[in-house]
Design an enzyme around this catalytic site. Structure first.
Site, PDB file in Angstrom:
ATOM      1  N   LYS A 218      -8.149   0.083   5.659  1.00  0.00           N
ATOM      2  CA  LYS A 218      -7.259  -1.143   5.630  1.00  0.00           C
ATOM      3  C   LYS A 218      -6.011  -0.711   5.682  1.00  0.00           C
ATOM      4  O   LYS A 218      -5.612   0.426   5.270  1.00  0.00           O
ATOM      5  CB  LYS A 218      -7.719  -2.311   4.989  1.00  0.00           C
ATOM      6  CG  LYS A 218      -7.843  -1.563   3.411  1.00  0.00           C
ATOM      7  CD  LYS A 218      -8.532  -2.504   2.496  1.00  0.00           C
ATOM      8  CE  LYS A 218      -8.439  -1.876   0.916  1.00  0.00           C
ATOM      9  NZ  LYS A 218      -9.454  -2.361   0.049  1.00  0.00           N
TER      10      LYS A 218
ATOM     11  N   TYR B 154      25.691   3.193  -4.347  1.00  0.00           N
ATOM     12  CA  TYR B 154      25.824   1.725  -5.062  1.00  0.00           C
ATOM     13  C   TYR B 154      25.912   1.574  -6.547  1.00  0.00           C
ATOM     14  O   TYR B 154      24.981   2.012  -7.044  1.00  0.00           O
ATOM     15  CB  TYR B 154      24.726   0.931  -4.427  1.00  0.00           C
ATOM     16  CG  TYR B 154      24.786   0.445  -2.942  1.00  0.00           C
ATOM     17  CD1 TYR B 154      26.168  -0.004  -2.251  1.00  0.00           C
ATOM     18  CD2 TYR B 154      23.756   1.194  -1.847  1.00  0.00           C
ATOM     19  CE1 TYR B 154      26.173  -0.224  -0.853  1.00  0.00           C
ATOM     20  CE2 TYR B 154      23.944   0.928  -0.652  1.00  0.00           C
ATOM     21  CZ  TYR B 154      25.085   0.288   0.023  1.00  0.00           C
ATOM     22  OH  TYR B 154      25.013   0.012   1.327  1.00  0.00           O
TER      23      TYR B 154
ATOM     24  N   MET C 259      18.870   1.768   1.348  1.00  0.00           N
ATOM     25  CA  MET C 259      18.067   1.650   2.320  1.00  0.00           C
ATOM     26  C   MET C 259      17.626   2.887   3.200  1.00  0.00           C
ATOM     27  O   MET C 259      16.654   2.989   3.454  1.00  0.00           O
ATOM     28  CB  MET C 259      18.376   0.506   3.145  1.00  0.00           C
ATOM     29  CG  MET C 259      17.479   0.075   3.993  1.00  0.00           C
ATOM     30  SD  MET C 259      17.909  -1.511   5.299  1.00  0.00           S
ATOM     31  CE  MET C 259      18.380  -2.708   4.032  1.00  0.00           C
TER      32      MET C 259
HETATM   33  C1  LIG Z   1     -10.384  -1.751  -0.542  1.00  0.00           C
HETATM   34  C2  LIG Z   1     -11.497  -1.788  -0.536  1.00  0.00           C
HETATM   35  C3  LIG Z   1     -12.693  -0.906  -0.843  1.00  0.00           C
HETATM   36  C4  LIG Z   1     -12.096   0.615  -1.008  1.00  0.00           C
HETATM   37  O1  LIG Z   1     -11.659   0.821  -2.474  1.00  0.00           O
HETATM   38  P1  LIG Z   1     -11.041   2.105  -3.119  1.00  0.00           P
HETATM   39  O2  LIG Z   1     -10.692   1.639  -4.460  1.00  0.00           O
HETATM   40  O3  LIG Z   1      -9.917   2.247  -2.013  1.00  0.00           O
HETATM   41  O4  LIG Z   1     -12.076   3.089  -2.865  1.00  0.00           O
HETATM   42  C5  LIG Z   1     -13.928  -1.102  -1.124  1.00  0.00           C
HETATM   43  N1  LIG Z   1     -14.254  -2.126  -0.670  1.00  0.00           N
HETATM   44  C6  LIG Z   1     -13.596  -3.330  -0.447  1.00  0.00           C
HETATM   45  C7  LIG Z   1     -14.052  -4.745  -0.538  1.00  0.00           C
HETATM   46  C8  LIG Z   1     -12.287  -3.148  -0.628  1.00  0.00           C
HETATM   47  O5  LIG Z   1     -11.463  -4.117  -0.201  1.00  0.00           O
END
Ligand SMILES: *Cc1c(COP(=O)(O)O)cnc(C)c1O
Length: 374
Positions: A36, A263, A311
């Site tokens: 993700k 800045y 930035m």
């Molecule tokens: C992000 C996530 C993981 C992975 O978690 P880590 O701590 O990065 O290993 C596993 N299960 C779910 C539901 C998640 O949202």
């Protein structure tokens, strides 16, 4: 270095981490890396190919769009969306053949009607809230009822019942054990009725610290990328950092006492020195909170970030070191010889976690797949 800033993604390290995590679980346990948020900022497409090659059984993402992107790059590997979907997203998941997570009966209804409308069958992972307090029912009877509802639907396939740990990265194991016992108990009931159904719970921290949490599948995220789920040195768990972040010295300038850089004039030379201007800034995800706090590696030495990070640029104090010249590589995360800066060290300075450091590297920074330690 051929761009002003680049993140190198060490695919050999990624494959090593997958193999290392795989060796911690039994052969009959599925390995489902979590890709993700663009693979925690590592480029989900690059990561998908590498984890597939290294033997992942399935890939999890948080959103349907993330799943579709991976589906295009890696057409064969089974995919799972962990997060909530709108009905429109459910329709997209059905047509892309991506498993969904179900957290309430209304969603099961919506998903089922989209699946039958499309004449397809979609895998469903029913979520049990054993203590995270987000999605899913905390009542095991209701979760069992949802599982039955999925199993009874002609266009839904009950693939799994699962949960997520809230504290697996903490040294106090007690709540993780409470959650684990809850999913184990419900899992046994579900399997008695539906023997094919999988149970899954473990994130990276649980995978590493608690073999009893592995059940039928593990979902490591952060560890896949060679970052430590406990915020320590990843080498301690045989993990190799995958991402390194680099830029270059675009200018070197002399400063006399009283001259300032950046800045707000937050840095003023207290003695004669030289600053390197590095064309990377918070627009690239180098957080402004590192101003006058963080370091970068130049010439194999840690140099203080001096002045406010802007930035598109930052400045680093290189002292009166004549060796440093325009064109030298600057490393913001990663190694220069024995000197290194880890995502964990950056996170500590920012009072956050390594996850946020790599997720925060912006899309402006190109990700380049490299083979450094295959
Ligand atoms: C992000 C996530 C993981 C992975 O978690 P880590 O701590 O990065 O290993 C596993 N299960 C779910 C539901 C998640 O949202």
């Amino acid at each position: 270095m051929y761009q002003r800033a680049e993140a190198r993604i060490d695919l050999g390290a990624l494959r090593h981490n997958v193999a290392s995590l795989r060796s911690r679980v039994n052969d009959d346990v599925e390995l489902c890396p979590v890709l993700k948020a663009d693979g925690y900022g590592h480029d989900a497409t690059l990561a998908a190919a590498a984890v597939t090659e290294a033997g992942a059984d399935r890939i999890a993402v948080a959103t349907v769009r993330e799943g579709i992107r991976i589906r295009e790059a890696s057409p064969k590997i089974p995919l799972l969306v962990l997060g909530a979907m709108t009905p429109t997203e459910a329709e997209l998941a059905v047509s892309a053949g991506i498993d969904a997570s179900a957290w309430d009966p209304e969603f099961i209804e919506a998903l089922g009607s989209r699946a039958s409308g499309a004449g397809r069958t979609i895998g469903v992972h029913v979520k049990y809230d054993t203590g995270m307090g987000r999605l899913g029912s905390a009542d095991p009877a209701q979760v069992l009822e949802m599982a039955r509802r999925v199993a009874a639907h002609p266009n839904l396939r009950l693939a799994a019942v699962w949960t997520h740990f809230a504290t697996a990265d903490e040294s106090d194991r007690s709540f993780e054990i409470v959650q684990r016992d809850r999913i184990a108990e419900l899992g046994a009931q579900v399997k008695w009725e539906f023997p094919e159904v999988k149970i899954h719970a473990a994130n990276s921290a649980a995978l590493i610290s608690d073999p009893k949490s592995h059940f039928d599948m593990v979902r490591p995220g952060v560890a896949i990328y060679g970052m430590d789920p406990f915020g320590a040195d990843p080498a301690g768990h045989d993990l190799q950092p995958v991402l390194s972040l680099h830029s270059w010295v675009a200018s070197v300038k002399d400063f006399d006492v009283g001259m300032s850089a950046g800045y707000g004039r937050t840095w003023i030379a207290g003695e004669p020195t030289r600053l390197a201007t590095v064309p990377v800034g918070y627009g690239d995800g180098v957080r402004r909170g590192l101003s006058n706090r963080g370091t970068v590696l130049i010439g194999g030495v840690a140099r203080p970030i001096s002045g406010t990070i802007s930035m598109d640029n930052l400045t680093a104090d290189i002292g009166l070191d004549d060796e440093i010249k325009v064109g030298d590589e600057v490393t913001l995360i990663g190694n220069q010889g024995p000197a290194r800066i880890t995502a964990e060290q950056v996170a500590e300075k920012l009072d956050t976690i390594n996850y946020e450091v790599t997720c925060g590297i912006s899309p402006r920074v190109p990700r380049l797949g490299v083979e450094e330690r295959s």
